[in-house]
Write a protein that holds these residues in place. Structure first.
Motif, short mmCIF file in Angstrom:
data_model
loop_
_atom_site.label_atom_id
_atom_site.label_comp_id
_atom_site.label_asym_id
_atom_site.label_seq_id
_atom_site.Cartn_x
_atom_site.Cartn_y
_atom_site.Cartn_z
N ARG A 7 40.54 30.90 28.45
CA ARG A 7 41.64 31.73 27.95
C ARG A 7 41.07 33.00 27.36
O ARG A 7 40.28 32.96 26.40
CB ARG A 7 42.44 30.98 26.89
CG ARG A 7 43.71 31.70 26.43
CD ARG A 7 44.76 31.73 27.52
NE ARG A 7 46.04 32.27 27.06
CZ ARG A 7 47.06 32.51 27.85
NH1 ARG A 7 46.96 32.24 29.14
NH2 ARG A 7 48.19 32.99 27.38
N THR A 18 45.82 36.14 26.19
CA THR A 18 46.59 36.96 27.13
C THR A 18 46.65 36.42 28.55
O THR A 18 47.63 36.57 29.24
CB THR A 18 45.99 38.39 27.20
OG1 THR A 18 44.59 38.30 27.51
CG2 THR A 18 46.16 39.10 25.86
N LYS A 19 45.57 35.76 29.01
CA LYS A 19 45.59 35.29 30.39
C LYS A 19 44.50 34.24 30.62
O LYS A 19 43.54 34.13 29.86
CB LYS A 19 45.36 36.45 31.37
CG LYS A 19 43.99 37.11 31.25
CD LYS A 19 43.82 38.25 32.25
CE LYS A 19 42.45 38.91 32.10
NZ LYS A 19 42.25 40.01 33.07
N TRP A 20 44.67 33.46 31.70
CA TRP A 20 43.66 32.49 32.12
C TRP A 20 42.78 33.13 33.18
O TRP A 20 43.27 33.77 34.10
CB TRP A 20 44.31 31.22 32.68
CG TRP A 20 45.00 30.39 31.64
CD1 TRP A 20 46.34 30.28 31.42
CD2 TRP A 20 44.36 29.56 30.66
NE1 TRP A 20 46.59 29.44 30.37
CE2 TRP A 20 45.39 28.97 29.88
CE3 TRP A 20 43.03 29.26 30.37
CZ2 TRP A 20 45.13 28.09 28.83
CZ3 TRP A 20 42.77 28.38 29.32
CH2 TRP A 20 43.81 27.80 28.57
N GLY A 94 47.13 40.86 37.78
CA GLY A 94 47.67 39.55 38.16
C GLY A 94 48.30 39.61 39.54
O GLY A 94 48.68 40.68 40.03
#
Length: 332
Positions: A7, A18-20, A94
Motif C-alpha cells: 500500500r 492512496t493505491k496498491w 491507473g
C-alpha cells in the motif's frame, strides 16, 4: 493468486494510503518490519527482500529501537537509475475501462484498433468504437498502415485513408512498428519480415508471438520463453542477427520506446525496465497491477484486453524516445 502488493502513500494525513502497487513474485504469507520483508510461497519455500524508500512513522514510539529509515537510500538509487538513460523508473496511471468487448487491441500513430471474438474489426474514435469492414483474428497498428490476419491466415493491409489490400503469404500473428515495418509468425511458428512488394524474408528461430518497435524485435515461443533479436534496437529495418534469451516467461509481448510490456500465463502484467542503447535487453521485469491476456504499447499509451475481453488503457510517464530511431510519423 498469491500476487504480492504493498500500500503506497500512507502518512499521517492519509493513514489509508492512496493505491496498491504490485510486486514481482508470488507468496501465500508475508510479514514486514522496517526494511525487511519475509514470506513463504505455496511450496513453503522461504524468501526475503530488502526495501528502501520507506519512512519511519512520526510520533510512533519504537520501544525497542527504531528501524533505520530507508528514505535517503531509496532516493539515491532512483536518481542513479535515471542517469543511465533506460526506463528503469516509470510512472503509470491507473487502468481506465472502456466500453465494448475486444479480444485483441493495438495502439500506434494510426490510432487504436481492435478485434472482437467474432473477428469484427473496430477503431476507437475517442468516445466509442467504429465498426470497420472486414474480419480479422489479429491486428496491429503502425504509423500510416494497419495490418491484420484472418482465420484462414490471409494477410491484409490498409492505410489511414485507403481500404484493405491483400498481401501474399500466410500468417497467424502480425506486428507493425511505428515506421510501418512488419514482422509476423506463421502457423508453424516460423518467423518472417516484410520487404515490400509482396516479398517476405524468413528469419531463423521459432516464435508464437513477435513484436517490432523502437526498442527492437522481441518475441515469445511456444514454451513462453522470451527473446530479443540482436542488432534491432533503434533499427526496425534490419533482419538482425541471432536471438538472446531473456529471463522470465510471457505469453504475449509488445515493444515500445525503451520499454517492453508483456503478460504471462496467469495474465499478470510486466514491463521490462532499464532498456537503453548500451543495454538493449534491459535489466529486470517489473510487475504492474491488474490482469490482461493481451497488451500493446506505443509511446505513453498502453492498451489491453482481459480474459473477459473487457478493454483497458493507462498512461505511462518516465519513458524516453529511443535515441537514433527515426520516428517517421512524429516522436511519441
Amino acid at each position: 493468486g498469491n500476487i504480492i502488493y504493498y500500500r503506497a502513500g500512507i502518512c499521517k494525513s492519509k493513514p489509508t494510503g492512496t493505491k496498491w502497487v504490485a510486486v514481482g513474485g508470488r507468496l501465500q504469507q508475508i510479514d514486514v518490519y522496517g526494511g525487511k520483508v519475509w514470506g513463504a510461497n505455496r511450496s513453503h519455500s522461504i524468501y526475503s527482500l530488502t526495501l528502501t524508500g520507506y519512512k519511519l512513522v512520526s510520533g510512533y514510539h519504537y520501544k525497542y529501537g527504531s528501524p533505520k529509515s530507508g528514505g535517503s537510500v531509496g532516493k539515491k538509487k532512483t536518481a542513479s537509475k535515471k542517469k543511465k538513460g533506460g526506463s528503469s523508473v516509470l510512472k503509470l496511471s491507473g487502468w481506465k475501462g472502456h466500453p465494448g468487448k475486444l479480444k485483441t487491441v493495438s495502439v500506434g500513430p494510426a490510432g487504436v484498433w481492435g478485434v472482437n471474438s467474432g473477428d469484427a474489426i473496430y477503431k476507437w474514435n475517442g468516445k466509442g468504437w467504429q465498426r470497420i469492414g472486414g474480419a480479422a483474428s489479429d491486428i496491429s497498428v503502425g504509423g500510416n498502415e494497419i495490418w491484420c490476419v484472418n482465420r484462414r491466415h490471409a494477410i491484409y493491409m490498409r492505410t489511414r485513408s485507403s481500404g484493405w489490400k491483400h498481401i501474399s503469404g500466410g500468417l497467424v500473428q502480425i506486428s507493425v512498428s511505428p515506421n510501418d515495418k512488419v514482422w509476423g509468425v506463421n502457423s508453424g511458428h516460423g518467423i518472417c519480415r516484410y520487404l515490400g512488394s509482396n516479398r517476405w524474408q524468413g528469419v531463423d528461430g521459432r516464435l508464437k508471438v513477435v513484436s517490432v518497435g523502437p526498442s527492437g524485435v522481441w518475441g515469445v515461443n511456444s514454451g513462453n520463453a522470451i527473446y530479443y533479436r540482436k542488432g534491432t534496437y533503434a533499427n526496425d529495418n534490419t533482419r538482425g542477427n541471432g536471438w538472446i534469451n531473456i529471463p522470465g516467461k510471457l505469453q504475449w509481448i509488445s515493444v515500445g520506446s525503451n520499454v517492453v510490456f508483456g503478460v504471462n500465463h496467469g495474465n499478470i502484467i510486466y514491463y521490462r525496465a532499464g532498456i537503453c542503447k548500451s543495454k538493449p535487453t534491459g535489466t529486470k521485469w517489473v510487475a504492474v497491477g491488474g490482469r490482461l491476456q493481451q497488451i500493446d504499447v506505443y509511446g505513453g499509451k498502453v492498451w489491453g484486453a482481459n480474459r473477459s475481453h473487457s478493454i483497458y488503457s493507462l498512461t505511462l510517464t518516465g519513458y524516453k524516445p529511443v535515441s537514433g530511431y527515426h520516428y517517421k510519423y512524429g516522436s511519441p
